[in-house]
Structures are given as structure tokens and as C-alpha cells.
Enzyme design. Structure first.
Site, mmCIF file in Angstrom:
data_model
loop_
_atom_site.group_PDB
_atom_site.id
_atom_site.type_symbol
_atom_site.label_atom_id
_atom_site.label_comp_id
_atom_site.label_asym_id
_atom_site.label_seq_id
_atom_site.Cartn_x
_atom_site.Cartn_y
_atom_site.Cartn_z
ATOM 1 N N SER A 229 0.836 -1.199 0.000
ATOM 2 C CA SER A 229 0.000 0.000 0.000
ATOM 3 C C SER A 229 0.877 1.258 0.000
ATOM 4 O O SER A 229 1.672 1.447 -0.912
ATOM 5 C CB SER A 229 -0.944 -0.044 1.203
ATOM 6 O OG SER A 229 -1.968 0.900 1.082
ATOM 7 N N ASP B 75 -9.915 -3.476 -5.498
ATOM 8 C CA ASP B 75 -9.071 -2.509 -4.805
ATOM 9 C C ASP B 75 -9.058 -1.215 -5.590
ATOM 10 O O ASP B 75 -8.797 -1.206 -6.803
ATOM 11 C CB ASP B 75 -7.649 -3.070 -4.678
ATOM 12 C CG ASP B 75 -6.698 -2.147 -3.927
ATOM 13 O OD1 ASP B 75 -7.150 -1.093 -3.418
ATOM 14 O OD2 ASP B 75 -5.504 -2.477 -3.854
ATOM 15 N N HIS C 138 -8.234 -4.703 -1.147
ATOM 16 C CA HIS C 138 -7.167 -3.999 -0.443
ATOM 17 C C HIS C 138 -7.090 -4.472 1.003
ATOM 18 O O HIS C 138 -8.098 -4.554 1.702
ATOM 19 C CB HIS C 138 -7.394 -2.490 -0.475
ATOM 20 C CG HIS C 138 -6.160 -1.721 -0.122
ATOM 21 N ND1 HIS C 138 -5.173 -1.442 -1.035
ATOM 22 C CD2 HIS C 138 -5.724 -1.209 1.055
ATOM 23 C CE1 HIS C 138 -4.193 -0.774 -0.453
ATOM 24 N NE2 HIS C 138 -4.497 -0.626 0.828
#
Length: 399
Positions: A189, A343, A373
Site C-alpha cells: 500500500s 481494490d 485492499h
């Protein structure tokens, strides 16, 4: 009796409505995800309520909630774990106890958390680093960095870069028994953002003689210019990461000035004089057809130049690695990228895969069709172990 029954039914209906989360049919273990989302949603509402009351900032409360998930540096029969500092940056180092005559691989890991939360001590990060060290017989360095909103770009980037450069010193590598030709960087991320950014910087830094062999980017956030990508449209309200959360994280990375967040939500944060940068994030030319799905590319709306002048990090390649030109990309090491179908950051990763491949970089793209995610480190979910196993297998073959 009748009133009590009606009240009970009403409470039940409201609770069901609150808990209900629409999910795609191919999501594995949907009830686990529903429960996780419910808990997360409750914490978020409490955070926002406290922010409304002025008792604390949302990001600080979220960070406090994550802090209870931290674990101390605990060695076991396979791995020695210690907390130390690299160039004054706190790191947690995992050294396998397995004895061998050969030098070990080295992996430098950067955790996510939107640049404002998370830590090397979180149980999920500790598990991943410990597992990687043991299974690969690799020295894993999990680095910290200062967080928003107290610290803004480029502080996070500089902390990670300075920590990495320290690790790459010959005397440090010798101390840990690391092979200087088998060192990689990875991150998830916002940690994937930092991993991509420091890898680019390192490739052009003449003061660093030891270069990276690999980079592994797990659903990375790579650009804040265009937030109207197909993945943003399709997953703007997917429960594990909303568009509003992404915009808030990007904005807080640069400033606490709410005017930037508002401009980003409206897509009016890039001035006309910087419009040439959109060619680096033009999804209409960088996404494979199966990810376009009939979406129509909208020409970007240009905003005032005031915000870009006030917060130049917004257009800085160290914050937005997708803005690197092709010449800079050509010098990058072998790359692994994980993207997830559900995501909002999916298309950032896919566009980077395309750009790296066009620049001649060897890339392995692991697209998880039922992924979302956060799936990489949700250790209560089967999908997490599937992604981790694929990630470690790739490192075993390429690092």
C-alpha cells in the site's frame, strides 16, 4: 408483549442493515469480511464523531486503535528478532538462526498505513517478516518512519531512504552476513509507494555502490493526479478502502490544509502548466482492455496553480513514482507487483506494470481476481496466505 416484540424486530432489522455489506460473489469467506468491515466501520464512526466533537484528530485515533495490535521483538528457535536503529530510524531486524556457509539474502520491508499509521511492531507485519526470514533464510529489515499528520512529505520518504542506505553500507551487510548482490525492497500500500520511490532514487544515486536486485510492490499507491481511474469508479465504496479514505491519506501526506483534500475530491488539484504529467498516468493507454471494461476516459480538469506551488510534493516523483520518465524506469531492478480486483488502487499497480514492461524491466504481475485492499496481511483469511506464499515463492526464485 406486542410492543417488546416490535421493538426487538426493529432493533434486529436496524442491526442487520448496519451489518449488511454487499460483496462480489467470488469473495472467499464473505462472513469474515463482513464482520471485519462491521468492526472497522464502527471504529470509523466513533473516530469521526470524536473528531466532530474536537476531542482528537481522526488519523491519530486510528493510529491508537492499531497500536493495540503491536507485539514486542520476540526471538524464537528459528529467528532472532531485535529492535535497533539505522541512521537514527527505528527498525526491527529478523535474522534466521540457520547456520550455513553462504551469505544470506537481504530484504528491506516498508509497512503501509496511509503514511499516518501502522508500525513494524504490528502483529501482521511481525508475522510476515518472521515468515520471510525463516523460509528464505534471509535477513529482513522492517523499517519505521515518521508519520502524518505531524510529519509530511518528504519526511516519510527521507526516513525510509536514509534507513535503506544505512542497511546497504558494506560494514552493516557484513555484520549481518548479507550478500550485497542479493538485496531486495518490498512494501504494501503506502509502503509500496515508498518502496517504489526509494528504488527509483537509489538507481540514480551515485553515492550508493550496492544496488537492489529486486523490488516487490503489494497493491501500491503510485499517483495522486488522476482519481477517476476505472478502479476508482468500480471500487469507490468497496468496504476495505473507500475513495474518501484514499484522498484523505494522500492529502494528509502533504498537508493538514483541508483545501487540498477538497480539490482532490473534485479532481481540481493539478494546474494546467503540469498537464503534461497526465501522459504518465493515462489509463486509456496504459491499462489492458479487460480492465477498461467500457469506461470512457475523461480529460482531466485543471485546477489552480496555487495548491501545487504551496505543496510541490503533489507532483514530485518521490511521492508519485508513476511520474518517473522512461529513462528513469529503465534502470530499475526485477519487479514483482500484486494487484487486487476489488481494490481502488488496482489500476495504479497495473499502469506501473505496463510502464515498467515498456521500459524493458522484467516484471511479474500477480493479479488476484478475488482480492481486495488489505488482503495481503489479514491473517485470519485464507486469501492472505495464498498471496504471502506466492510473494515468498517469487522472492525465493528471484532474490
Amino acid at each position: 408483549m406486542g410492543k417488546k416484540l416490535i421493538l426487538l424486530l426493529t432493533v434486529g432489522v436496524l442491526a442487520s442493515y448496519y451489518v449488511y455489506t454487499p460483496l462480489p460473489d467470488n469473495i472467499e469467506e464473505p462472513w469474515k469480511l463482513t464482520w471485519m468491515v462491521t468492526v472497522s466501520k464502527t471504529v470509523t464512526y466513533l473516530n469521526r464523531f470524536s473528531e466532530f466533537l474536537g476531542t482528537n484528530r481522526f488519523v491519530n485515533i486510528a493510529a491508537l486503535f492499531l497500536k493495540v495490535q503491536e507485539v514486542p521483538p520476540t526471538s524464537d528457535e528459528n529467528v532472532t528478532v531485535t529492535d535497533t536503529t539505522f541512521n537514527n530510524i527505528p527498525v526491527r531486524v529478523y535474522v534466521p538462526k540457520r547456520r550455513s556457509g553462504a551469505l544470506k539474502r537481504g530484504l528491506f520491508f516498508i509497512h503501509g498505513g496511509g503514511w499516518f499509521s501502522g508500525s513494524v511492531a504490528m502483529s501482521s507485519h511481525d508475522f510476515l517478516s518472521r515468515e520471510t526470514a525463516e523460509r528464505l533464510d534471509a535477513v529482513v529489515v522492517s523499517t519505521s518512519y515518521r508519520k502524518a499528520p505531524k510529519h509530511h512529505f518528504p519526511i516519510q520518504f527521507e526516513d525510509v531512504y536514509n534507513s535503506l542506505k544505512w542497511f546497504l553500507r558494506q560494514d552493516i551487510l557484513e555484520n549481518y552476513g548479507v550478500d550485497p548482490e542479493r538485496i531486495g525492497v518490498s512494501g504494501s500500500s503506502s509502503g509500496g509507494n515508498l518502496a517504489a520511490a526509494v528504488t527509483q532514487q537509489l538507481s540514480e544515486d551515485p553515492s550508493v555502490k550496492i544496488k537492489l536486485k529486486t523490488q516487490a510492490l503489494i497493491y501500491p499507491a503510485l499517483q495522486p493526479l488522476d482519481m477517476d481511474l476505472p478502479s476508482y469508479r468500480e471500487n469507490a465504496h468497496f468496504p476495505t478502502l473507500h475513495k474518501s479514505d484514499v484522498v484523505k491519506s494522500w492529502s494528509n501526506y502533504f498537508t493538514t490544509d483541508k483545501s487540498l483534500e477538497k480539490a482532490m475530491l473534485l479532481g481540481q488539484h493539478v494546474p494546467a502548466e503540469s498537464s503534461h504529467l497526465f501522459k504518465f498516468v493515462n489509463w486509456s493507454s496504459l491499462l489492458p482492455e479487460k480492465f477498461k471494461k467500457g469506461h470512457i476516459y475523461n480529460r482531466p480538469i485543471h485546477g489552480s496553480s496555487d495548491l501545487a506551488k504551496k505543496y510541490p510534493g503533489l507532483l514530485d516523483v518521490r511521492a508519485a513514482p508513476l511520474l518517473a520518465d522512461d529513462t528513469q524506469l529503465r534502470g530499475l531492478p526485477r519487479t514483482y507487483v500484486v494487484t487486487c480486483q476489488y481494490d481502488i488502487l488496482r489500476d495504479d499497480g497495473i499502469m506501473y506494470v505496463t510502464r515498467l514492461q515498456n521500459a524493458g524491466v522484467q516484471v511479474t504481475h500477480n493479479h488476484v481476481d478475488d482480492g481486495f485492499h488489505g488482503a495481503f496481511l489479514l491473517l485470519d483469511f485464507k486469501i492472505s496466505y495464498r498471496i504471502i506464499n506466492h510473494y515468498i515463492d517469487w522472492l525465493r526464485e528471484n532474490l
